[in-house]
Design a protein around this motif. Structure first.
Motif, PDB file in Angstrom:
ATOM      1  N   PHE A  40       0.826  -1.431   0.063  1.00 38.94           N
ATOM      2  CA  PHE A  40       0.008   0.031  -0.058  1.00 38.94           C
ATOM      3  C   PHE A  40       0.635   1.284  -0.627  1.00 38.94           C
ATOM      4  O   PHE A  40       1.868   1.347   0.443  1.00 38.94           O
ATOM      5  CB  PHE A  40      -0.876   0.079   0.972  1.00 38.94           C
ATOM      6  CG  PHE A  40      -1.524  -0.927   0.697  1.00 38.94           C
ATOM      7  CD1 PHE A  40      -3.366  -1.357  -0.033  1.00 38.94           C
ATOM      8  CD2 PHE A  40      -2.031  -1.945   1.990  1.00 38.94           C
ATOM      9  CE1 PHE A  40      -3.806  -2.596   0.462  1.00 38.94           C
ATOM     10  CE2 PHE A  40      -3.031  -3.407   2.032  1.00 38.94           C
ATOM     11  CZ  PHE A  40      -3.383  -3.564   1.418  1.00 38.94           C
ATOM     12  N   GLY A  41       0.750   1.822  -1.027  1.00 40.28           N
ATOM     13  CA  GLY A  41       0.964   3.821  -0.238  1.00 40.28           C
ATOM     14  C   GLY A  41      -0.528   4.785   0.097  1.00 40.28           C
ATOM     15  O   GLY A  41      -1.080   4.065   0.174  1.00 40.28           O
ATOM     16  N   TYR A  77      -4.598  19.192   6.939  1.00 38.63           N
ATOM     17  CA  TYR A  77      -4.081  18.024   5.902  1.00 38.63           C
ATOM     18  C   TYR A  77      -5.119  17.185   5.803  1.00 38.63           C
ATOM     19  O   TYR A  77      -6.602  16.983   6.464  1.00 38.63           O
ATOM     20  CB  TYR A  77      -3.514  17.526   7.251  1.00 38.63           C
ATOM     21  CG  TYR A  77      -2.704  16.216   6.800  1.00 38.63           C
ATOM     22  CD1 TYR A  77      -1.562  15.837   6.172  1.00 38.63           C
ATOM     23  CD2 TYR A  77      -2.691  15.235   7.017  1.00 38.63           C
ATOM     24  CE1 TYR A  77      -1.215  14.479   5.872  1.00 38.63           C
ATOM     25  CE2 TYR A  77      -2.612  13.478   6.942  1.00 38.63           C
ATOM     26  CZ  TYR A  77      -1.691  13.651   6.702  1.00 38.63           C
ATOM     27  OH  TYR A  77      -1.014  12.337   6.104  1.00 38.63           O
ATOM     28  N   TYR A  78      -4.821  16.215   4.284  1.00 42.00           N
ATOM     29  CA  TYR A  78      -6.071  15.446   4.075  1.00 42.00           C
ATOM     30  C   TYR A  78      -4.902  14.235   3.811  1.00 42.00           C
ATOM     31  O   TYR A  78      -3.442  14.327   3.798  1.00 42.00           O
ATOM     32  CB  TYR A  78      -6.935  16.086   2.692  1.00 42.00           C
ATOM     33  CG  TYR A  78      -5.526  15.314   1.704  1.00 42.00           C
ATOM     34  CD1 TYR A  78      -5.686  14.983   0.749  1.00 42.00           C
ATOM     35  CD2 TYR A  78      -4.688  16.707   0.717  1.00 42.00           C
ATOM     36  CE1 TYR A  78      -4.595  14.534  -0.077  1.00 42.00           C
ATOM     37  CE2 TYR A  78      -4.165  17.141   0.305  1.00 42.00           C
ATOM     38  CZ  TYR A  78      -3.775  16.316  -1.014  1.00 42.00           C
ATOM     39  OH  TYR A  78      -3.410  15.901  -1.439  1.00 42.00           O
ATOM     40  N   SER A  79      -5.883  13.339   3.571  1.00 35.78           N
ATOM     41  CA  SER A  79      -4.571  11.822   3.452  1.00 35.78           C
ATOM     42  C   SER A  79      -5.906  10.642   2.911  1.00 35.78           C
ATOM     43  O   SER A  79      -7.057  10.443   3.692  1.00 35.78           O
ATOM     44  CB  SER A  79      -4.211  10.969   4.829  1.00 35.78           C
ATOM     45  OG  SER A  79      -3.259  10.424   4.601  1.00 35.78           O
ATOM     46  N   PHE A  80      -5.248   9.536   2.415  1.00 33.85           N
ATOM     47  CA  PHE A  80      -5.575   9.044   1.524  1.00 33.85           C
ATOM     48  C   PHE A  80      -4.781   7.792   2.066  1.00 33.85           C
ATOM     49  O   PHE A  80      -3.258   7.598   1.914  1.00 33.85           O
ATOM     50  CB  PHE A  80      -6.142   8.843   0.168  1.00 33.85           C
ATOM     51  CG  PHE A  80      -7.160   9.598  -0.071  1.00 33.85           C
ATOM     52  CD1 PHE A  80      -8.982   9.427   0.021  1.00 33.85           C
ATOM     53  CD2 PHE A  80      -6.811  11.230  -0.648  1.00 33.85           C
ATOM     54  CE1 PHE A  80      -9.422  10.506  -0.561  1.00 33.85           C
ATOM     55  CE2 PHE A  80      -7.834  12.076  -0.794  1.00 33.85           C
ATOM     56  CZ  PHE A  80      -9.457  11.452  -1.138  1.00 33.85           C
ATOM     57  N   SER A  81      -5.173   6.764   2.305  1.00 35.16           N
ATOM     58  CA  SER A  81      -4.074   5.874   3.129  1.00 35.16           C
ATOM     59  C   SER A  81      -4.422   4.777   3.118  1.00 35.16           C
ATOM     60  O   SER A  81      -5.307   4.509   2.403  1.00 35.16           O
ATOM     61  CB  SER A  81      -3.695   5.604   4.559  1.00 35.16           C
ATOM     62  OG  SER A  81      -5.125   5.636   5.474  1.00 35.16           O
ATOM     63  N   ARG A  82      -3.220   3.386   2.790  1.00 35.27           N
ATOM     64  CA  ARG A  82      -3.492   2.493   2.317  1.00 35.27           C
ATOM     65  C   ARG A  82      -4.250   2.020   0.725  1.00 35.27           C
ATOM     66  O   ARG A  82      -4.872   1.009   0.987  1.00 35.27           O
ATOM     67  CB  ARG A  82      -4.096   1.802   3.137  1.00 35.27           C
ATOM     68  CG  ARG A  82      -3.825   1.060   4.446  1.00 35.27           C
ATOM     69  CD  ARG A  82      -4.240   0.578   6.445  1.00 35.27           C
ATOM     70  NE  ARG A  82      -4.428  -0.551   5.383  1.00 35.27           N
ATOM     71  CZ  ARG A  82      -3.722  -1.744   5.820  1.00 35.27           C
ATOM     72  NH1 ARG A  82      -2.195  -1.281   6.225  1.00 35.27           N
ATOM     73  NH2 ARG A  82      -4.032  -3.203   5.275  1.00 35.27           N
ATOM     74  N   MET A  83      -3.984   2.767  -0.118  1.00 35.56           N
ATOM     75  CA  MET A  83      -3.685   2.443  -1.467  1.00 35.56           C
ATOM     76  C   MET A  83      -2.875   1.990  -1.710  1.00 35.56           C
ATOM     77  O   MET A  83      -2.373   1.939  -2.235  1.00 35.56           O
ATOM     78  CB  MET A  83      -3.700   4.205  -1.976  1.00 35.56           C
ATOM     79  CG  MET A  83      -4.279   4.965  -1.378  1.00 35.56           C
ATOM     80  SD  MET A  83      -6.589   4.692  -1.009  1.00 35.56           S
ATOM     81  CE  MET A  83      -7.084   4.311  -2.927  1.00 35.56           C
ATOM     82  N   PRO A  84      -3.930   0.858  -2.389  1.00 33.34           N
ATOM     83  CA  PRO A  84      -2.911  -0.675  -3.879  1.00 33.34           C
ATOM     84  C   PRO A  84      -1.958   0.022  -4.181  1.00 33.34           C
ATOM     85  O   PRO A  84      -2.407   1.315  -5.240  1.00 33.34           O
ATOM     86  CB  PRO A  84      -3.826  -1.331  -4.299  1.00 33.34           C
ATOM     87  CG  PRO A  84      -5.400  -0.842  -3.476  1.00 33.34           C
ATOM     88  CD  PRO A  84      -4.983   0.359  -3.135  1.00 33.34           C
TER      89      PRO A  84
END
Length: 360
Positions: A40-41, A77-84
């Motif tokens: 993930f990224g 702050y924003y974050s989209f975590s654990r993206m394949p």
């Protein structure tokens, strides 16, 4: 392996003054001490205004096979975590709220100065803010659009959103002609291979001087300027049931570049029956707004024209239900529209009503 977090860092000087800022903390496992395979990224970033104020509550959209949305936190702050890993993603902020936030007649004055070549924009983001109708140019049509918004004739820009966003590290090819470029609002990752960071700068449309409150608009703020510009009126006693004409006159001045005001009659005592523009007035019907006339409020927004050197004249036809002095019923409503005058080469002036009591 790596992990990125939004953290608040505090600083204190020797005098005990305390301040803080929000930043990203990145932890990297360069020696692969942590076990496991990374699959993930993350896509992270900050959203700030032109004045570097972190913007809270901005919707940030992630577009891929399964669209997602996040809102920026109080630190912007924003974050989209654990993206394949290996996926293709694009991120776009959207904040289409409170179109009037930060927009005043002073912004129209600055656009006119630019158009006339008196003080042209040097900041490329001001061009974007001034292009209210999203035509790709800054013209008098943008002035018309912004004035309609101030006067309540429209409640949003008809062809534009309230905020536009640009990647903070974007470099314009020609900073003095930014509207000729097509910049990408999206932060794109063609093939995710780890953590990526996309920071944005928000541009409030119509707000050239960047006077907005990026984290919440609570109506038009009363001008706190120490400079004053006065409108003088003859006071008089109004009789119940009698219809009277009240003339409001602001003498022509070569240095006066614009005004905005909300003239208020107490609706429990009186009524504005009619609003007319006397002959040889610099004002036209384009400069007045009657959205709140049923509440006794008349809006005005005017900028000077080099071709028109007439006084500003406005006539209110009033009727009251009890005997009262004009000075006790006619005021300026600062909550609906900050009462301001814009004088050449000076800061914003607070607009005031003053009554001559000699004939009252």
């Amino acid at each position: 392996h790596e992990r990125t977090l939004s953290v608040e860092v505090f600083f204190m000087d020797l005098a005990g003054n305390l301040d803080s800022c929000t930043t990203l903390l990145q932890v990297v496992d360069e020696d692969s001490v942590c076990v496991g395979t990374v699959i993930f990224g993350n896509l992270n970033g900050f959203v700030k205004s032109r004045k570097d104020i972190y913007m809270q509550g901005v919707n940030v959209e992630l577009h891929d096979a399964n669209p997602l949305m996040r809102q920026t936190n109080e630190g912007g702050y924003y974050s989209f975590s654990r993206m394949p890993l290996g996926g293709s993603y694009s991120v776009r902020p959207i904040h289409d709220v409170e179109h009037l936030n930060g927009v005043t007649t002073n912004d129209i004055v600055q656009i006119q100065r630019h158009i006339l070549g008196l003080k042209e924009f040097s900041d490329p983001l001001k061009f974007i803010a001034a292009d209210a109708n999203n035509s790709g140019s800054v013209t008098t049509s943008d002035i018309v659009e912004i004035r309609k918004l101030i006067l309540g004739k429209i409640d949003r820009f008809t062809k534009n959103q309230s905020w536009r966003f640009i990647q903070s590290d974007y470099k314009f090819i020609d900073p003095l002609d930014p509207l000729s470029e097509i910049w990408d609002n999206d932060f794109k990752v063609e093939k995710l291979n780890g953590n990526h960071y996309g920071n944005y700068t928000g541009i409030k449309i119509g707000d050239i001087d960047d006077s907005n409150r990026p984290n919440g608009f609570a109506g038009n703020a009363t001008s706190r300027s120490q400079l004053k510009h006065r409108i003088f009126l003859e006071d008089q006693t109004l009789e119940p049931g009698k219809v009277v004409d009240v003339d409001i006159v602001i003498p022509y001045s070569a240095n006066l570049e614009g005004i905005q005001a909300a003239f208020q009659i107490d609706p429990m005592i009186g009524t504005i029956l009619e609003v007319t523009i006397p002959e040889f007035s610099a004002l036209t019907t384009d400069h007045i707004g009657d959205k709140f006339l049923n509440k006794g409020v008349l809006l005005t927004s005017w900028i000077a024209s080099p071709a028109n050197q007439n006084d500003l004249k406005l006539r209110l036809k009033l009727q009251v239900n009890r005997a009262i002095k004009l000075s006790d019923i006619l005021t300026l409503n600062h909550d609906i529209l900050a009462s301001e005058a814009y004088v050449q080469d000076k800061d914003v002036h607070q607009l005031l009503l003053e009554f001559n009591q000699s004939n009252a």
